[in-house]
Design a protein around this motif. Structure first.
Motif, short mmCIF file in Angstrom:
data_model
loop_
_atom_site.label_atom_id
_atom_site.label_comp_id
_atom_site.label_asym_id
_atom_site.label_seq_id
_atom_site.Cartn_x
_atom_site.Cartn_y
_atom_site.Cartn_z
N ALA A 187 51.55 31.53 53.66
CA ALA A 187 51.08 30.23 54.10
C ALA A 187 49.73 30.33 54.79
N ARG A 188 49.42 31.50 55.36
CA ARG A 188 48.17 31.68 56.10
C ARG A 188 47.42 32.91 55.58
N PRO A 189 46.10 32.87 55.64
CA PRO A 189 45.31 34.05 55.21
C PRO A 189 45.36 35.16 56.24
N GLU A 190 45.07 36.37 55.80
CA GLU A 190 44.96 37.50 56.70
C GLU A 190 43.66 38.24 56.41
N THR A 191 43.14 38.93 57.42
CA THR A 191 41.86 39.61 57.29
C THR A 191 42.02 40.91 56.52
N ARG A 192 41.12 41.15 55.57
CA ARG A 192 41.15 42.37 54.76
C ARG A 192 39.79 43.07 54.88
N GLN A 193 39.83 44.37 55.06
CA GLN A 193 38.63 45.20 55.09
C GLN A 193 38.59 45.99 53.78
N VAL A 194 37.55 45.76 52.99
CA VAL A 194 37.53 46.25 51.61
C VAL A 194 36.20 46.94 51.31
N GLU A 195 36.30 48.03 50.55
CA GLU A 195 35.12 48.67 49.97
C GLU A 195 35.04 48.21 48.52
N PRO A 196 34.15 47.25 48.20
CA PRO A 196 34.15 46.62 46.87
C PRO A 196 33.61 47.54 45.79
N TRP A 197 34.29 47.56 44.64
CA TRP A 197 33.88 48.40 43.51
C TRP A 197 33.27 47.58 42.39
N THR A 198 34.00 46.58 41.91
CA THR A 198 33.51 45.82 40.76
C THR A 198 34.18 44.45 40.71
N LEU A 199 33.52 43.52 39.99
CA LEU A 199 34.05 42.19 39.75
C LEU A 199 34.31 42.03 38.26
N GLU A 200 35.36 41.28 37.92
CA GLU A 200 35.65 41.05 36.50
C GLU A 200 36.31 39.70 36.34
N CYS A 201 35.95 39.03 35.25
CA CYS A 201 36.52 37.71 34.93
C CYS A 201 37.66 37.89 33.94
N TRP A 202 38.79 37.25 34.21
CA TRP A 202 39.95 37.33 33.33
C TRP A 202 40.63 35.97 33.31
N ARG A 203 40.73 35.38 32.09
CA ARG A 203 41.37 34.08 31.89
C ARG A 203 40.80 33.01 32.83
N GLY A 204 39.47 33.02 32.98
CA GLY A 204 38.80 31.97 33.76
C GLY A 204 38.80 32.20 35.25
N HIS A 205 39.36 33.32 35.73
CA HIS A 205 39.40 33.61 37.17
C HIS A 205 38.66 34.93 37.43
N TRP A 206 37.96 34.99 38.57
CA TRP A 206 37.26 36.21 38.96
C TRP A 206 38.12 37.04 39.90
N GLU A 257 43.30 45.59 33.27
CA GLU A 257 44.62 46.16 33.02
C GLU A 257 45.55 45.92 34.20
N THR A 258 45.00 46.03 35.42
CA THR A 258 45.82 45.81 36.61
C THR A 258 46.30 44.37 36.68
N VAL A 259 45.39 43.42 36.47
CA VAL A 259 45.76 42.01 36.54
C VAL A 259 46.72 41.65 35.42
N GLU A 260 46.50 42.20 34.24
CA GLU A 260 47.38 41.91 33.11
C GLU A 260 48.81 42.37 33.40
N SER A 261 48.94 43.53 34.02
CA SER A 261 50.29 44.04 34.33
C SER A 261 50.96 43.16 35.37
N TRP A 262 50.18 42.68 36.37
CA TRP A 262 50.76 41.78 37.37
C TRP A 262 51.18 40.46 36.76
#
Length: 318
Positions: free
Chosen positions: A172-191, A234-239
């Motif tokens: 119901a509420r967001p939480e803070t995430r600390q991330v080291e970004p690698w790459t962006l990819e579009c899949w089925r209209g979502h990034w 591949e990760t998103v597809e499996s999810w």
């Protein structure tokens, strides 16, 4: 004013390219006359950040390095900013022209157009674009509606850690995430963003539409190695159950849930305003179904129905 800014950018670029060690803001301010005349620290900081972003937009690779005392420094290594001679034939030039049309958002469209102009100035052939010969109702296009896309794209390019607030599908509420970004990819209209989640100590994939607020950059280097190949799709597809070996039966309100209908193996229209669908069932399907709220009812299997009910209850409790 334009001449003054161009001179300031040139001086900053020369300082960053000419140094063998990272230079701090304090050192850069003392080396560039325009920064000395900036006045208050806040005015200088705003001017410096804008100039740094402008140079990166122009293609200069500026590294951010933190020394042992915790002070942040900047440099532009010559080997990172040197390109080999570029030779393209007519077909390759046409492919680049087509790729430049994919981006429709203003800043990306400008960057793509500017890149093509630089390549043409360097001798890239003016290939005839077969896609412009006949007007077509179909155009290559990748939509980018999320405000988080641009800062994350720049952070991936510059290898800069980021912090953002993220709301999971079941929370119901967001939480803070600390991330080291690698790459962006579009899949089925979502990034989606793939990267290293520092708090969880593992690779994670984030859907940009669930990022709330601003993406904040952080100084310092990555703590985890960046893989040679990042399999976001591949990760998103499996999810999402794309690799499913089972099927699920659901009831879907008429006129709703078109992404589910597109994946359905069979659809039976009902007379009560609800249709019955058979869809692939794999890991993560429960989280996806929850997004459709009261428009979806799971009929079977029982374990999927129980997982969806549990997620809905968790959201209701907040």
């Amino acid at each position: 004013m334009a001449i003054a800014k161009a001179e300031r950018l040139m001086n900053l670029a020369l300082c960053l390219l000419g140094t063998r060690r990272p230079l701090s803001k304090r050192e850069l301010r003392g080396s560039i006359e325009a920064y000395l005349e900036a006045g208050a620290d806040d005015a200088f900081n705003r001017m410096f950040e804008r100039d740094k972003d402008d140079l990166r937009e122009l293609g200069l690779i500026i590294e951010t390095v933190e020394n042992l005392e915790g002070e942040t420094g900047y440099l532009a290594r010559r080997d990172s900013n040197r390109l080999p001679p570029i030779t393209l034939d007519a077909e390759e030039a046409a492919a680049l022209g087509l790729a430049a049309k994919v981006w429709q958002q203003a800043r990306l469209a400008g960057a793509a157009s500017g890149a093509l102009q630089k390549l043409r100035a360097a001798g890239m052939p003016e290939a005839e674009d077969s896609y412009d010969v006949q007007p077509s109702a179909l155009e290559p296009r990748i939509p980018v509606h999320e405000a988080a896309f641009e800062p994350l794209m720049l952070a991936c390019r510059d290898r800069r850690p980021v912090v953002f607030d993220y709301r999971k599908a079941t929370a119901a509420r967001p939480e803070t995430r600390q991330v080291e970004p690698w790459t962006l990819e579009c899949w089925r209209g979502h990034w989606y963003l793939a990267g290293w989640d520092r708090d969880r100590g593992a690779e994670r994939v984030f859907r940009l539409s669930r990022i709330t607020g601003k993406v904040r950059s952080r100084a310092g280097a990555f703590t985890a190695p960046v893989p040679d190949a990042v399999t976001v799709r591949e990760t998103v597809e499996s999810w999402a159950g794309e690799t499913a070996t089972r099927s699920a039966r659901i009831r879907l309100r008429a006129g709703c849930g078109y992404p589910l209908r597109a994946r359905a193996q069979s659809v039976t229209q009902g007379a009560d305003g609800w249709d019955e669908l058979e869809i692939p069932y794999g890991h993560g399907l429960d989280a996806w179904l929850v997004e459709f709220g009261p428009d979806v009812v799971v009929l079977e299997p029982a374990d999927l129905r129980a997982d969806v009910v549990d997620r809905l209850r968790a959201v209701a409790k907040g």
